[in-house]
Scaffold this motif. Structure first.
Motif, PDB file in Angstrom:
ATOM      1  N   VAL A 232       5.627 118.212  -9.489  1.00  0.00           N
ATOM      2  CA  VAL A 232       5.384 118.347 -10.933  1.00  0.00           C
ATOM      3  C   VAL A 232       6.348 117.465 -11.725  1.00  0.00           C
ATOM      4  O   VAL A 232       5.935 116.760 -12.658  1.00  0.00           O
ATOM      5  N   LEU A 233       7.633 117.474 -11.356  1.00  0.00           N
ATOM      6  CA  LEU A 233       8.610 116.654 -12.085  1.00  0.00           C
ATOM      7  C   LEU A 233       8.312 115.166 -11.947  1.00  0.00           C
ATOM      8  O   LEU A 233       8.408 114.412 -12.923  1.00  0.00           O
ATOM      9  N   HIS A 234       7.952 114.722 -10.744  1.00  0.00           N
ATOM     10  CA  HIS A 234       7.581 113.312 -10.571  1.00  0.00           C
ATOM     11  C   HIS A 234       6.310 112.996 -11.349  1.00  0.00           C
ATOM     12  O   HIS A 234       6.184 111.916 -11.927  1.00  0.00           O
ATOM     13  N   GLY A 235       5.374 113.931 -11.349  1.00  0.00           N
ATOM     14  CA  GLY A 235       4.145 113.727 -12.115  1.00  0.00           C
ATOM     15  C   GLY A 235       4.397 113.623 -13.609  1.00  0.00           C
ATOM     16  O   GLY A 235       3.694 112.907 -14.315  1.00  0.00           O
ATOM     17  N   LEU A 236       5.406 114.316 -14.112  1.00  0.00           N
ATOM     18  CA  LEU A 236       5.772 114.209 -15.530  1.00  0.00           C
ATOM     19  C   LEU A 236       6.542 112.928 -15.824  1.00  0.00           C
ATOM     20  O   LEU A 236       6.467 112.391 -16.934  1.00  0.00           O
ATOM     21  N   THR A 237       7.288 112.438 -14.844  1.00  0.00           N
ATOM     22  CA  THR A 237       8.090 111.230 -15.048  1.00  0.00           C
ATOM     23  C   THR A 237       7.217 109.996 -15.226  1.00  0.00           C
ATOM     24  O   THR A 237       7.512 109.135 -16.059  1.00  0.00           O
ATOM     25  N   ILE A 238       6.140 109.903 -14.465  1.00  0.00           N
ATOM     26  CA  ILE A 238       5.302 108.697 -14.493  1.00  0.00           C
ATOM     27  C   ILE A 238       4.730 108.413 -15.887  1.00  0.00           C
ATOM     28  O   ILE A 238       4.874 107.294 -16.392  1.00  0.00           O
ATOM     29  N   PRO A 239       4.095 109.397 -16.588  1.00  0.00           N
ATOM     30  CA  PRO A 239       3.612 109.081 -17.936  1.00  0.00           C
ATOM     31  C   PRO A 239       4.727 108.762 -18.927  1.00  0.00           C
ATOM     32  O   PRO A 239       4.533 107.938 -19.833  1.00  0.00           O
TER      33      PRO A 239
ATOM     34  N   ARG B   3      10.224  99.461 -11.636  1.00  0.00           N
ATOM     35  CA  ARG B   3       9.410  99.330 -10.419  1.00  0.00           C
ATOM     36  C   ARG B   3       9.927 100.247  -9.307  1.00  0.00           C
ATOM     37  O   ARG B   3       9.146 100.904  -8.614  1.00  0.00           O
ATOM     38  N   VAL B   4      11.238 100.286  -9.148  1.00  0.00           N
ATOM     39  CA  VAL B   4      11.817 101.175  -8.136  1.00  0.00           C
ATOM     40  C   VAL B   4      11.575 102.631  -8.530  1.00  0.00           C
ATOM     41  O   VAL B   4      11.293 103.477  -7.681  1.00  0.00           O
ATOM     42  N   TRP B   5      11.627 102.914  -9.823  1.00  0.00           N
ATOM     43  CA  TRP B   5      11.411 104.270 -10.303  1.00  0.00           C
ATOM     44  C   TRP B   5       9.989 104.737 -10.000  1.00  0.00           C
ATOM     45  O   TRP B   5       9.758 105.859  -9.561  1.00  0.00           O
ATOM     46  N   PHE B   6       9.009 103.856 -10.260  1.00  0.00           N
ATOM     47  CA  PHE B   6       7.621 104.190  -9.922  1.00  0.00           C
ATOM     48  C   PHE B   6       7.457 104.393  -8.418  1.00  0.00           C
ATOM     49  O   PHE B   6       6.769 105.323  -7.981  1.00  0.00           O
ATOM     50  N   ALA B   7       8.087 103.541  -7.626  1.00  0.00           N
ATOM     51  CA  ALA B   7       8.001 103.677  -6.172  1.00  0.00           C
ATOM     52  C   ALA B   7       8.650 104.986  -5.714  1.00  0.00           C
ATOM     53  O   ALA B   7       8.124 105.672  -4.827  1.00  0.00           O
ATOM     54  N   ALA B   8       9.773 105.344  -6.324  1.00  0.00           N
ATOM     55  CA  ALA B   8      10.436 106.601  -5.961  1.00  0.00           C
ATOM     56  C   ALA B   8       9.567 107.796  -6.344  1.00  0.00           C
ATOM     57  O   ALA B   8       9.459 108.756  -5.574  1.00  0.00           O
ATOM     58  N   ALA B   9       8.940 107.741  -7.509  1.00  0.00           N
ATOM     59  CA  ALA B   9       8.071 108.847  -7.922  1.00  0.00           C
ATOM     60  C   ALA B   9       6.875 108.972  -6.984  1.00  0.00           C
ATOM     61  O   ALA B   9       6.528 110.075  -6.540  1.00  0.00           O
ATOM     62  N   ALA B  10       6.256 107.851  -6.650  1.00  0.00           N
ATOM     63  CA  ALA B  10       5.096 107.891  -5.750  1.00  0.00           C
ATOM     64  C   ALA B  10       5.498 108.349  -4.346  1.00  0.00           C
ATOM     65  O   ALA B  10       4.817 109.185  -3.742  1.00  0.00           O
ATOM     66  N   SER B  11       6.612 107.825  -3.839  1.00  0.00           N
ATOM     67  CA  SER B  11       7.040 108.245  -2.501  1.00  0.00           C
ATOM     68  C   SER B  11       7.516 109.688  -2.506  1.00  0.00           C
ATOM     69  O   SER B  11       7.359 110.406  -1.516  1.00  0.00           O
ATOM     70  N   GLY B  12       8.077 110.140  -3.615  1.00  0.00           N
ATOM     71  CA  GLY B  12       8.479 111.541  -3.723  1.00  0.00           C
ATOM     72  C   GLY B  12       7.291 112.475  -3.691  1.00  0.00           C
ATOM     73  O   GLY B  12       7.309 113.506  -3.012  1.00  0.00           O
TER      74      GLY B  12
END
Length: 144
Positions: A15-22, A121-130
């Motif tokens: 949920v937290l990663h899903g909120l971070t992306i938008p 870019r690293v942040w998006f990759a971390a969110a997706a991999s998380g």
């Protein structure tokens, strides 16, 4: 106050990663439109979620590493690989995020802009991999 059960942590991280992306997308969109105030607010909100994600991730990885798992099946190895990638990207972000914030705080806008391109870019990759690592953890035999 009761502690958060270990089985809820992966779902909370998703949920937290899903909120971070938008928030990251809207922060990027705001700066491209020249709205510095909205950009700052979106990125500070993302930073707050990043801090929560870091604390929960360290907790989850520690809980996962302390478990003794005798079999190393393909599913177990996939979870370990996803967790390793996730931990690596989070470690990289712990350096990139403060460095990027330092540059903007010192009014070094061009270096900040260049660093922010890599950080996001690293942040998006971390969110997706998380998200992937936590889903694998929930669906794997280790979750039982």
């Amino acid at each position: 106050m009761p502690a958060l059960p270990d089985y809820l942590i992966p779902a909370l991280l998703i949920v937290l990663h899903g909120l971070t992306i938008p928030l990251l997308i809207n922060g990027r969109r705001a700066i491209l439109m020249g709205n510095w105030f909205r950009h700052r607010n979106f990125m500070l909100a993302s930073g707050g979620l990043f801090a929560a994600v870091m604390l929960l991730s360290v907790w989850q990885i520690a809980v996962h590493l302390t478990g003794a798992y005798a079999d190393m099946s393909a599913a177990v190895m996939a979870v370990w690989a996803a967790l390793a990638l996730y931990a690596l990207l989070l470690a990289l972000l712990t350096v990139l995020v403060p460095w990027t914030l330092y540059r903007v705080a010192r009014h070094l806008l061009l270096p900040h802009k260049l660093m922010a391109r890599w950080t996001i870019r690293v942040w998006f990759a971390a969110a997706a991999s998380g998200i992937a690592a936590m889903l694998l953890m929930i669906l794997s035999p280790l979750a039982g």
